[in-house]
Motif scaffolding. Structure first.
Motif, PDB file in Angstrom:
ATOM      1  N   UNK A   1       0.828  -1.203   0.000  1.00  4.63           N
ATOM      2  CA  UNK A   1       0.000   0.000   0.000  1.00  4.63           C
ATOM      3  C   UNK A   1       0.866   1.258   0.000  1.00  4.63           C
ATOM      4  N   UNK A   2       2.188   1.090   0.093  1.00  6.91           N
ATOM      5  CA  UNK A   2       3.119   2.203  -0.073  1.00  6.91           C
ATOM      6  C   UNK A   2       4.441   1.659  -0.600  1.00  6.91           C
ATOM      7  N   UNK A   3       5.166   2.526  -1.307  1.00  8.87           N
ATOM      8  CA  UNK A   3       6.503   2.154  -1.790  1.00  8.87           C
ATOM      9  C   UNK A   3       7.536   2.332  -0.689  1.00  8.87           C
ATOM     10  N   UNK A   4       7.365   3.418   0.067  1.00  8.21           N
ATOM     11  CA  UNK A   4       8.300   3.729   1.147  1.00  8.21           C
ATOM     12  C   UNK A   4       7.520   4.206   2.365  1.00  8.21           C
ATOM     13  N   UNK A   5       8.083   3.954   3.546  1.00  7.02           N
ATOM     14  CA  UNK A   5       7.446   4.370   4.790  1.00  7.02           C
ATOM     15  C   UNK A   5       8.409   5.203   5.618  1.00  7.02           C
ATOM     16  N   UNK A   6       7.849   6.171   6.310  1.00  8.07           N
ATOM     17  CA  UNK A   6       8.600   6.991   7.259  1.00  8.07           C
ATOM     18  C   UNK A   6       7.990   6.751   8.635  1.00  8.07           C
ATOM     19  N   UNK A   7       8.821   6.416   9.611  1.00  4.53           N
ATOM     20  CA  UNK A   7       8.339   6.264  10.981  1.00  4.53           C
ATOM     21  C   UNK A   7       9.080   7.263  11.861  1.00  4.53           C
TER      22      UNK A   7
END
Length: 211
Positions: A40-46
């Motif tokens: 559901x996303x290419x990249x994630x930021x946490x």
């Protein structure tokens, strides 16, 4: 389906497929993990304000998603690179409002689950140029509000600001139960109150909401 808890499952169901997703105050990073796993996303930021807390998300995501996530120790959205969709969950409404108001950027989509003071979040989203896609109460042992908002313009009445548009329209079982509990607490307080008029007015307002 991703469902480590009913609460997180509902939050995940509201998230759209985007290129970059950001979870502010990510805790263990479960939602970011689910977004990546489901493509559901290419990249994630946490992010988290605490490096110690953020380490839990880093350890979780590093197992399978090295190179597809970025972790940032920061306050809210400060210093966060652009994301298409931002999740802020598990914080008070006043703090969430401060995060939105002081953000370095505003995403196309916000999904927000405040722990209290949801009215503050609604006002801030409208002021910041968002329209509401979803805005309702659900129950997972406790009662929670959840909001999905997209860039655009919207207008809320004071009643909608206080209770949520979907709640007033649909009057779900969870919302009704929450209001009934509030009414019961007000009736219990009534016998000890010096200014009974204020409490009676509040009860009348809740009665109107339930009609």
């Amino acid at each position: 389906m991703f469902k480590p808890s009913e609460r997180l499952g509902i939050i995940f169901s509201l998230l759209e497929k985007v290129e970059v997703f950001a979870d502010i105050g990510a805790d263990h990073g479960y939602v970011a993990e689910a977004m990546l796993k489901a493509d559901k996303c290419e990249r994630a930021i946490v992010t988290d304000i605490s490096a110690k807390c953020l380490k839990k998300a880093e350890e979780n995501l590093s197992k399978n998603f090295e190179g597809r996530y970025v972790s940032i120790v920061t306050d809210g959205l400060k210093g966060v690179p652009f994301a298409d969709e931002v999740l802020i969950a598990g914080m008070g409404g006043e703090l969430i409002s401060d995060i939105i108001s002081s953000a370095d950027f505003l995403p196309e989509i916000f999904v927000i689950q405040p722990m209290k003071n949801t009215d503050s979040v609604r006002r801030t989203l409208i002021k910041s140029g968002y329209k509401f896609v979803n805005d309702y109460t659900f129950k997972d042992k406790k009662f929670y509000d959840v909001i999905k908002a997209r860039r655009g313009s919207d207008s809320y009445s004071e009643e909608e600001i206080e209770f949520g548009r979907d709640n007033l329209r649909d009057k779900s079982a969870a919302f009704r139960e929450m209001i009934e509990i509030k009414r019961s607490k007000l009736f219990s307080a009534l016998q000890y109150a010096e200014n009974k008029e204020v409490i009676l007015e509040e009860i009348a307002k809740l009665d109107k909401v339930l009609k």
